[in-house]
Design a protein around this motif. Structure first.
Motif, PDB file in Angstrom:
ATOM      1  N   CYS B  22      -8.080   5.160  14.365  1.00 31.60           N
ATOM      2  CA  CYS B  22      -6.813   4.205  13.544  1.00 31.60           C
ATOM      3  C   CYS B  22      -5.795   3.901  13.754  1.00 31.60           C
ATOM      4  O   CYS B  22      -5.564   2.865  13.576  1.00 31.60           O
ATOM      5  CB  CYS B  22      -6.586   5.773  12.344  1.00 31.60           C
ATOM      6  SG  CYS B  22      -8.135   6.256  11.180  1.00 31.60           S
ATOM      7  N   LYS B  23      -5.289   4.596  14.908  1.00 31.74           N
ATOM      8  CA  LYS B  23      -4.422   3.951  15.577  1.00 31.74           C
ATOM      9  C   LYS B  23      -4.374   2.270  16.589  1.00 31.74           C
ATOM     10  O   LYS B  23      -3.573   1.500  16.294  1.00 31.74           O
ATOM     11  CB  LYS B  23      -3.856   4.951  17.003  1.00 31.74           C
ATOM     12  CG  LYS B  23      -2.101   4.524  17.442  1.00 31.74           C
ATOM     13  CD  LYS B  23      -1.999   5.322  18.148  1.00 31.74           C
ATOM     14  CE  LYS B  23      -0.845   5.190  19.405  1.00 31.74           C
ATOM     15  NZ  LYS B  23      -0.823   5.781  20.495  1.00 31.74           N
ATOM     16  N   GLN B  28      -4.720  -3.403  16.218  1.00 34.63           N
ATOM     17  CA  GLN B  28      -5.517  -4.493  15.675  1.00 34.63           C
ATOM     18  C   GLN B  28      -5.680  -5.899  14.807  1.00 34.63           C
ATOM     19  O   GLN B  28      -5.642  -6.596  14.197  1.00 34.63           O
ATOM     20  CB  GLN B  28      -7.007  -4.574  16.417  1.00 34.63           C
ATOM     21  CG  GLN B  28      -7.517  -4.451  18.023  1.00 34.63           C
ATOM     22  CD  GLN B  28      -8.065  -4.151  18.623  1.00 34.63           C
ATOM     23  OE1 GLN B  28      -9.636  -5.267  17.519  1.00 34.63           O
ATOM     24  NE2 GLN B  28      -8.472  -3.621  19.302  1.00 34.63           N
ATOM     25  N   HIS B  29      -4.754  -4.943  13.518  1.00 39.05           N
ATOM     26  CA  HIS B  29      -5.068  -4.976  11.991  1.00 39.05           C
ATOM     27  C   HIS B  29      -3.915  -4.517  11.368  1.00 39.05           C
ATOM     28  O   HIS B  29      -4.508  -4.135  10.540  1.00 39.05           O
ATOM     29  CB  HIS B  29      -6.249  -4.335  11.333  1.00 39.05           C
ATOM     30  CG  HIS B  29      -7.566  -5.071  12.237  1.00 39.05           C
ATOM     31  ND1 HIS B  29      -8.116  -6.453  11.722  1.00 39.05           N
ATOM     32  CD2 HIS B  29      -8.915  -5.085  13.508  1.00 39.05           C
ATOM     33  CE1 HIS B  29      -9.287  -6.807  12.015  1.00 39.05           C
ATOM     34  NE2 HIS B  29      -9.516  -6.408  13.218  1.00 39.05           N
ATOM     35  N   LEU B  99      -6.537  -0.715   2.680  1.00 35.96           N
ATOM     36  CA  LEU B  99      -6.061   0.684   2.640  1.00 35.96           C
ATOM     37  C   LEU B  99      -7.236   1.987   3.565  1.00 35.96           C
ATOM     38  O   LEU B  99      -7.892   2.325   3.087  1.00 35.96           O
ATOM     39  CB  LEU B  99      -5.703   1.367   1.664  1.00 35.96           C
ATOM     40  CG  LEU B  99      -4.676   2.815   2.450  1.00 35.96           C
ATOM     41  CD1 LEU B  99      -3.298   2.448   2.617  1.00 35.96           C
ATOM     42  CD2 LEU B  99      -4.748   3.806   0.283  1.00 35.96           C
ATOM     43  N   ILE B 100      -6.166   2.311   4.867  1.00 36.42           N
ATOM     44  CA  ILE B 100      -7.583   3.523   5.863  1.00 36.42           C
ATOM     45  C   ILE B 100      -6.570   5.123   5.560  1.00 36.42           C
ATOM     46  O   ILE B 100      -5.435   4.998   5.154  1.00 36.42           O
ATOM     47  CB  ILE B 100      -6.824   2.821   7.518  1.00 36.42           C
ATOM     48  CG1 ILE B 100      -7.136   1.670   8.194  1.00 36.42           C
ATOM     49  CG2 ILE B 100      -7.411   4.440   7.695  1.00 36.42           C
ATOM     50  CD1 ILE B 100      -6.873   1.184   9.102  1.00 36.42           C
ATOM     51  N   LEU B 101      -7.633   5.714   5.091  1.00 38.41           N
ATOM     52  CA  LEU B 101      -7.266   6.881   5.039  1.00 38.41           C
ATOM     53  C   LEU B 101      -7.517   7.677   6.852  1.00 38.41           C
ATOM     54  O   LEU B 101      -9.102   8.040   6.447  1.00 38.41           O
ATOM     55  CB  LEU B 101      -8.046   7.575   3.526  1.00 38.41           C
ATOM     56  CG  LEU B 101      -7.463   8.998   2.888  1.00 38.41           C
ATOM     57  CD1 LEU B 101      -5.404   9.243   3.690  1.00 38.41           C
ATOM     58  CD2 LEU B 101      -7.876   8.914   1.904  1.00 38.41           C
ATOM     59  N   GLU B 102      -7.221   8.373   7.047  1.00 36.29           N
ATOM     60  CA  GLU B 102      -6.676   8.728   7.964  1.00 36.29           C
ATOM     61  C   GLU B 102      -7.363  10.598   7.778  1.00 36.29           C
ATOM     62  O   GLU B 102      -6.344  11.024   7.581  1.00 36.29           O
ATOM     63  CB  GLU B 102      -6.154   8.887   9.285  1.00 36.29           C
ATOM     64  CG  GLU B 102      -7.122   9.477  10.185  1.00 36.29           C
ATOM     65  CD  GLU B 102      -6.254  10.252  11.736  1.00 36.29           C
ATOM     66  OE1 GLU B 102      -5.151   9.071  11.669  1.00 36.29           O
ATOM     67  OE2 GLU B 102      -5.526  11.135  12.462  1.00 36.29           O
ATOM     68  N   ILE B 103      -8.605  11.643   7.295  1.00 36.95           N
ATOM     69  CA  ILE B 103      -8.482  12.361   6.651  1.00 36.95           C
ATOM     70  C   ILE B 103      -9.725  13.646   7.552  1.00 36.95           C
ATOM     71  O   ILE B 103     -10.791  13.124   8.401  1.00 36.95           O
ATOM     72  CB  ILE B 103      -8.493  11.828   5.351  1.00 36.95           C
ATOM     73  CG1 ILE B 103      -8.238  13.509   4.482  1.00 36.95           C
ATOM     74  CG2 ILE B 103      -9.678  11.680   5.028  1.00 36.95           C
ATOM     75  CD1 ILE B 103      -7.594  13.032   3.566  1.00 36.95           C
ATOM     76  N   ASP B 104      -9.545  14.980   7.557  1.00 36.82           N
ATOM     77  CA  ASP B 104     -11.086  16.055   7.621  1.00 36.82           C
ATOM     78  C   ASP B 104     -11.427  15.838   6.683  1.00 36.82           C
ATOM     79  O   ASP B 104     -11.517  15.126   5.694  1.00 36.82           O
ATOM     80  CB  ASP B 104      -9.634  16.810   8.301  1.00 36.82           C
ATOM     81  CG  ASP B 104      -9.247  18.018   6.836  1.00 36.82           C
ATOM     82  OD1 ASP B 104      -9.958  17.370   5.819  1.00 36.82           O
ATOM     83  OD2 ASP B 104      -8.371  18.573   7.088  1.00 36.82           O
ATOM     84  N   ILE B 105     -12.506  16.366   7.197  1.00 39.35           N
ATOM     85  CA  ILE B 105     -14.004  16.664   6.243  1.00 39.35           C
ATOM     86  C   ILE B 105     -13.226  17.120   5.056  1.00 39.35           C
ATOM     87  O   ILE B 105     -13.913  16.436   3.730  1.00 39.35           O
ATOM     88  CB  ILE B 105     -14.785  16.727   7.108  1.00 39.35           C
ATOM     89  CG1 ILE B 105     -15.525  16.328   8.453  1.00 39.35           C
ATOM     90  CG2 ILE B 105     -15.993  17.595   5.443  1.00 39.35           C
ATOM     91  CD1 ILE B 105     -15.973  16.720   9.084  1.00 39.35           C
ATOM     92  N   GLN B 106     -12.793  18.453   4.731  1.00 43.45           N
ATOM     93  CA  GLN B 106     -12.601  18.504   3.556  1.00 43.45           C
ATOM     94  C   GLN B 106     -11.960  17.809   3.127  1.00 43.45           C
ATOM     95  O   GLN B 106     -12.065  17.719   1.941  1.00 43.45           O
ATOM     96  CB  GLN B 106     -11.364  20.093   3.755  1.00 43.45           C
ATOM     97  CG  GLN B 106     -12.836  21.166   4.599  1.00 43.45           C
ATOM     98  CD  GLN B 106     -13.790  20.922   3.646  1.00 43.45           C
ATOM     99  OE1 GLN B 106     -14.243  21.364   2.618  1.00 43.45           O
ATOM    100  NE2 GLN B 106     -15.250  21.303   5.537  1.00 43.45           N
TER     101      GLN B 106
END
Lengths: 205, 205
Positions: B22-23, B28-29, B99-106
């Protein structure tokens, strides 16, 4: 493990530019195979059986129809048959190669019924005005036939909802970039990567 | 007409490299927005409210939960809440931004229930051995906690089937190229282009 190839169906109304796009896609990506159709028409000078078409007799073609061996087929006004042999498609995909099928809307809908895992791309012109201009410019048909095709194109646009993707054919290179992205993305679909999870888990500590 | 932005959910087991990917994707974007979470923990020096997090009180957070204003939320061992505000996501997408959402599986599974039109990407390590090495290398946890996370990662891999895409995080740049292709392809999905058909037909001759 080799991933199965993708069947990439490129379709759209007359005048949307399927031919141009597929020709350019093949030029830029010689690794992508092109579907070879079967036909009952006579072989012409310069054509090669198995490369340009599979040239077969009417009897053989009709037997293949009965045996369900075509993904799609049509009989055109000349009386000749044209069709996409299932076996050729299946063998190409199983060997891990992607395969392009350039086809009209009626054909694409037949393919979708039999092969839902294909990637169905609907090419559209930037506007109906531009589509009309292209039909006129290619100069293949009489004004009456052009008008007929143009009216048909209006109707055909409604089939867009049967497809997975829509790509506007305004600039050829932009359309090619989009098709490349679609191919790369489809290869990442979870449903196309059954074997991956096992590979990762079995390589564990 | 502006097309609605995409919610790109990047998720996967601990140690799959979500943070790194994600970083790099943001670097890059810069045109892609990053989801800002709400939290009840204290603001730290150097953090900005509304940029790093939306810092709110426990009472406010719990009221938002009751009013269904989170796409997902969790209360962690410290007792603090973290959550993704629906309104922020909706406003960003409506303005045409991805929009990016970086998130765990739950968290990702909660988001999927409320926002099925998101693009759910499951990041996987090339092997479980490599995942173990990464958990050790990042040096954040005790050996016991690493073993716990590693075991959890095995279980978590089974959630892959709830996602749309799987991307192997072996080489960062290759993973980024795949995510770019997924974003470009999703923008071509027929279901995301309702308005296009009308635009083409109404621009006709």
């Amino acid at each position: 493990m080799t991933q199965k190839g993708l069947l990439i169906v490129i379709s759209g109304p007359s005048g949307c530019g399927k031919g141009t796009i597929c020709k350019e896609l093949r030029r830029q990506h010689p690794e992508i195979k092109v579907s070879v159709s079967a036909t009952t028409r006579e072989i012409r000078s310069g054509e090669t059986d198995g490369k340009d078409y599979f040239f077969i007799s009417k009897e053989e073609f009709e037997r293949h129809i009965e045996e369900g061996e075509f993904l799609e087929y049509a009989r055109i006004y000349s009386g000749n048959y044209y069709g996409t042999p299932k076996k050729y498609v299946r063998d190409t995909l199983l060997s891990g190669n992607d395969l392009i099928l350039e086809i009209d809307i009626q054909g694409a809908l037949q393919v979708k019924e039999k092969f839902e895992e294909g990637v169905f791309i609907f090419l559209v012109p930037p506007s109906m005005e531009e589509l009309h201009r292209r039909l006129v410019q290619r100069g293949r048909e009489t004004p009456e036939l052009i008008m007929e095709r143009f009216k048909a194109a209006y109707e055909e646009m409604n089939f867009i909802n049967r497809y997975n993707y829509v790509v506007t054919n305004d600039k050829v290179d932009e359309a090619i970039r989009k098709i490349e992205a679609i191919i790369a993305a489809e290869k990442c679909r979870v449903i196309r990567n059954d074997a991956l999870l096992n590979e990762i888990l079995n390589g564990g500590v």
